[in-house]
Design a protein around this motif. Structure first.
Motif, PDB file in Angstrom:
ATOM      1  N   ARG A 136      -6.055   4.428  -3.932  1.00 51.93           N
ATOM      2  CA  ARG A 136      -4.938   4.547  -2.996  1.00 51.93           C
ATOM      3  C   ARG A 136      -3.669   4.077  -3.678  1.00 51.93           C
ATOM      4  N   SER A 178       0.420   2.865  -2.762  1.00 53.87           N
ATOM      5  CA  SER A 178       1.406   2.509  -1.750  1.00 53.87           C
ATOM      6  C   SER A 178       2.619   1.929  -2.468  1.00 53.87           C
ATOM      7  N   LEU A 225       2.243  -0.583  -5.310  1.00 47.91           N
ATOM      8  CA  LEU A 225       0.892  -1.119  -5.205  1.00 47.91           C
ATOM      9  C   LEU A 225      -0.135  -0.011  -5.389  1.00 47.91           C
ATOM     10  N   VAL A 284      -4.338   0.664  -5.537  1.00 46.10           N
ATOM     11  CA  VAL A 284      -5.673   0.119  -5.277  1.00 46.10           C
ATOM     12  C   VAL A 284      -6.672   0.925  -6.089  1.00 46.10           C
ATOM     13  N   GLU A 344      -4.827  -8.997  -6.571  1.00 42.11           N
ATOM     14  CA  GLU A 344      -5.818  -9.326  -5.542  1.00 42.11           C
ATOM     15  C   GLU A 344      -7.083  -8.523  -5.791  1.00 42.11           C
ATOM     16  N   ARG A 349     -10.563  -7.551  -3.634  1.00 42.37           N
ATOM     17  CA  ARG A 349     -11.311  -7.600  -2.367  1.00 42.37           C
ATOM     18  C   ARG A 349     -12.559  -6.759  -2.513  1.00 42.37           C
ATOM     19  N   SER A 365     -12.659  -3.388  -4.400  1.00 42.67           N
ATOM     20  CA  SER A 365     -11.294  -2.882  -4.563  1.00 42.67           C
ATOM     21  C   SER A 365     -10.434  -3.887  -5.327  1.00 42.67           C
ATOM     22  N   THR A 366      -9.659  -3.361  -6.274  1.00 43.68           N
ATOM     23  CA  THR A 366      -8.748  -4.183  -7.079  1.00 43.68           C
ATOM     24  C   THR A 366      -7.318  -3.744  -6.780  1.00 43.68           C
ATOM     25  N   TYR A 367      -6.479  -4.689  -6.394  1.00 46.86           N
ATOM     26  CA  TYR A 367      -5.093  -4.402  -6.030  1.00 46.86           C
ATOM     27  C   TYR A 367      -4.189  -4.709  -7.222  1.00 46.86           C
ATOM     28  N   GLN A 425      -0.235  -4.490  -8.905  1.00 46.82           N
ATOM     29  CA  GLN A 425       1.197  -4.227  -8.773  1.00 46.82           C
ATOM     30  C   GLN A 425       1.670  -3.618 -10.100  1.00 46.82           C
ATOM     31  N   ARG A 463       2.862  -4.748   1.402  1.00 48.77           N
ATOM     32  CA  ARG A 463       1.974  -3.651   0.996  1.00 48.77           C
ATOM     33  C   ARG A 463       0.524  -4.116   0.861  1.00 48.77           C
ATOM     34  N   LEU A 464       0.345  -5.434   0.650  1.00 49.54           N
ATOM     35  CA  LEU A 464      -1.010  -5.986   0.626  1.00 49.54           C
ATOM     36  C   LEU A 464      -1.545  -6.223   2.040  1.00 49.54           C
TER      37      LEU A 464
END
Length: 591
Positions: A13, A15, A18, A20, A46, A48, A51-53, A55, A350-351
């Motif tokens: 994803r 955004s 950001l 993901v 981040e 989760r 999933s790796t977030y 920037q 966005r997070l």
């Protein structure tokens, strides 16, 4: 599963800045990654589950789900070594001049350039020899980086061992080994003139000290009334047009620090362009050489990607810590932390994190505190023993000049000096537009002792009396507004005149005047002493029957007003003015 599978993933994803990704099961927090076919630089902020977030520090247009993401396994780091001074970098440490030479005036996405020049040869002079044992922070050699600056080559953190090979003097690039050591484990390690350091990790020190020496800026309202110590922290909040950037420029030019790191964090492009054009033309008043020879500029304007803005202040303070570890005094200026906080707010949104006050993340205050805590006066690691400091000065741009907004309040909780800029003073052409009633310095007591011991024994008392007169003036002005000037006694009229003299003849300063732009501590002392001396003798003269109009129109007041435009070479004339004031009143009273 192979290493290749561990460190590669796919975009799920997108955004804004950001991204993901999934499949980066071996990645860690703050690892640097490459995103998409163009290899856009990003940082993991981040994780989760699966999933790796990330920037991304560049525009993400054109990316799509399914594009590859590759982790480097290393955090965002900056290269530290000879060649930092006089260079302009972006928020993640890429030299803008090198990018322009490679890609032209418009930097393409994914463009790379090393922080330090790889081809330039520096003349290395060793200070160690075979058989010496070295450890973290030890100085192993020196490089004359500029005419007035010696770059000290240090053993990188967490490395120690004995030197096992002859150490030669000569020309080396930053990538060539200059010293080879053998660690206690028997491993041979090549020490180069450069090393990497993760920007979000503070560099270690031996001991932290209490700041006791002033950062002399040459700005009278700062040095005398609201001083900041070397190793201290200060905040300059103010609305648009109140002079934050000009004040920052004055501090960069005139402060008596060895190195200046200026971070343009989210400022408007035209303002940053002025900095980039002006700084190379400025002359260092202490050495007569170009100011850029002791300056590092980090340019990250408001139209650049928001994530790079968030990283820029960490890049700046890491470079500052590196010079501090050599034993130098460094001034770090961030202009402005409000733009940094806005970047933090956008990324947090966005997070999908729970917003705090005015949409800022709940951890805003702790992030600001962690940044300012990296300032300080320290005993550096390594031999020979040396002391260094970082003075962190951040400007804040609250919307509408509202000092109750979260970034200002969070900053004021951690800094010890508050220079409150006011647009009303700026509109009255009173610069620096620092409000003397709202500002404060928690270093005033300790630095007053320094002034008393090194400049004059009554300097601290003069400062306190000047502040009392300015506060009394504010009270008397309220009475004048209500019932008129005639309601005041003669002594109160003299207080108003003295306070006006303090404001106009002492606090007001022209940043573009060749003489008035800077005043040494000695000149500041004598200017203030002459004004206060006039006040004391005026009160005494009035009590002995001297007419108020003769006091107010005394010729010596013209000489007092001229002091700010008298160069340092005429200090004797400024000192003699004190006796002239005394003689004038004694003659009037006795004659």
């Amino acid at each position: 599963m192979t290493d290749q599978n561990i460190f590669k993933g796919k975009i799920e994803r997108i955004s804004g800045p950001l991204v993901v990704a999934s499949g980066l099961s071996g990645a860690k927090m703050f690892d640097l990654v490459r995103v998409g076919s163009e290899g856009l630089v990003g940082e993991i902020i981040e994780i989760r589950g699966e999933s790796t977030y990330i920037q991304v520090y560049e525009a993400t247009e054109g990316l799509k789900p399914g594009d590859e993401v590759v982790s480097t396994g290393k955090p965002l780091s900056v290269e530290l070594g000879p060649g930092l001074l006089g260079t302009i970098y972006d928020g993640v440490g890429r030299p803008l001049k090198a990018l322009e030479e490679l890609w032209g005036p418009f930097v393409i996405r994914g463009a790379e350039a090393p922080t330090l020049n790889r081809t330039k040869r520096w003349h290395f002079i060793p200070t160690v020899k075979p058989g010496n044992t070295v450890e973290t922070g030890d100085i192993i050699g020196e490089v004359q980086e500029t005419l007035n600056f010696v770059h000290k080559i240090m053993v990188p953190p967490f490395i120690k061992g004995g030197i096992v090979r002859e150490v030669f003097e000569g020309g080396f690039t930053v990538e060539e080994p200059v010293v080879i050591i053998e660690t206690p484990d028997g491993e041979k390690v090549e020490l180069k003139m450069m090393h990497y350091w993760p920007v979000r990790v503070p560099r270690p020190v031996k001991k932290r000290l209490t700041p006791r020496e002033p950062l002399v800026t040459g700005q009278r309202v700062i040095d005398s009334l609201f001083p900041v110590a070397k190793g201290g922290t200060a905040c300059i909040p103010g609305p648009f047009g109140s002079g934050k950037t000009v004040t920052q420029h004055q501090l960069a030019k005139w402060s008596n620090s060895d190195i200046v790191v200026f971070v343009g964090c989210g400022e408007r492009g035209n303002e940053m362009a002025d900095v980039l054009l002006e700084f190379p033309e400025l002359q260092d008043p202490y050495s007569g050489r170009p100011l850029m020879e002791r300056t590092v500029l980090i340019a990250n304007t408001s139209n650049m990607p928001v994530a790079a803005r968030e990283a820029s202040i960490y890049t700046g303070i890491t470079i500052a810590e590196y010079f501090r570890d050599m034993g130098y005094d460094v001034t770090l200026q961030a202009d402005s932390t409000s733009r940094w906080a806005e970047a933090l707010r956008e990324i947090s949104g966005r997070l999908e994190e729970m917003p705090g006050e005015e949409g800022y993340p709940a951890y805003l205050a702790s992030r600001l505190a962690a940044f300012y805590e990296r300032a300080g006066s320290v005993v550096c690691l390594g031999r020979p023993e040396r002391k260094g400091s970082i003075t962190a000065i951040g400007s804040v741009s609250p919307p509408g000049g509202d000092l109750s907004e979260p970034v200002v309040q969070a900053t004021l909780r951690v800094v010890k000096v508050f220079w409150a800029l006011e647009d009303r003073l700026a509109y009255e052409r009173h610069f620096p537009a620092i409000n003397w009633l709202n500002s404060y310095s928690l270093y005033l007591d300790v630095l007053s002792r320094y002034y008393n011991e090194n400049i004059a024994p009554d300097y601290g008392e003069l400062i306190r009396e000047a502040m009392k007169l300015l506060q009394k003036e504010d009270e008397l002005k309220e009475i004048v507004r209500l019932v008129g000037l005639e309601a005041l006694s003669g002594e109160e009229r003299i207080v108003l005149e003295t306070a006006r003299s303090i404001r106009e003849d002492f606090l007001q300063q022209n940043a573009f005047h060749p003489v008035d732009a800077y005043a040494s501590l000695e000149k500041q002392y004598w200017m203030l002493k002459n004004i206060i001396t006039f006040h004391h003798f005026a009160i005494e003269g009035y009590r002995h029957g001297m007419e108020l109009e003769k006091i107010i129109s005394a010729p010596v007041r013209v000489e007092i007003a001229k002091m700010k435009f008298m160069p340092e070479t005429e200090m004797e004339a400024i000192k003699k003015l004190n006796q002239t004031i005394r003689d004038y009143f004694q003659k009037k009273v006795t004659g």
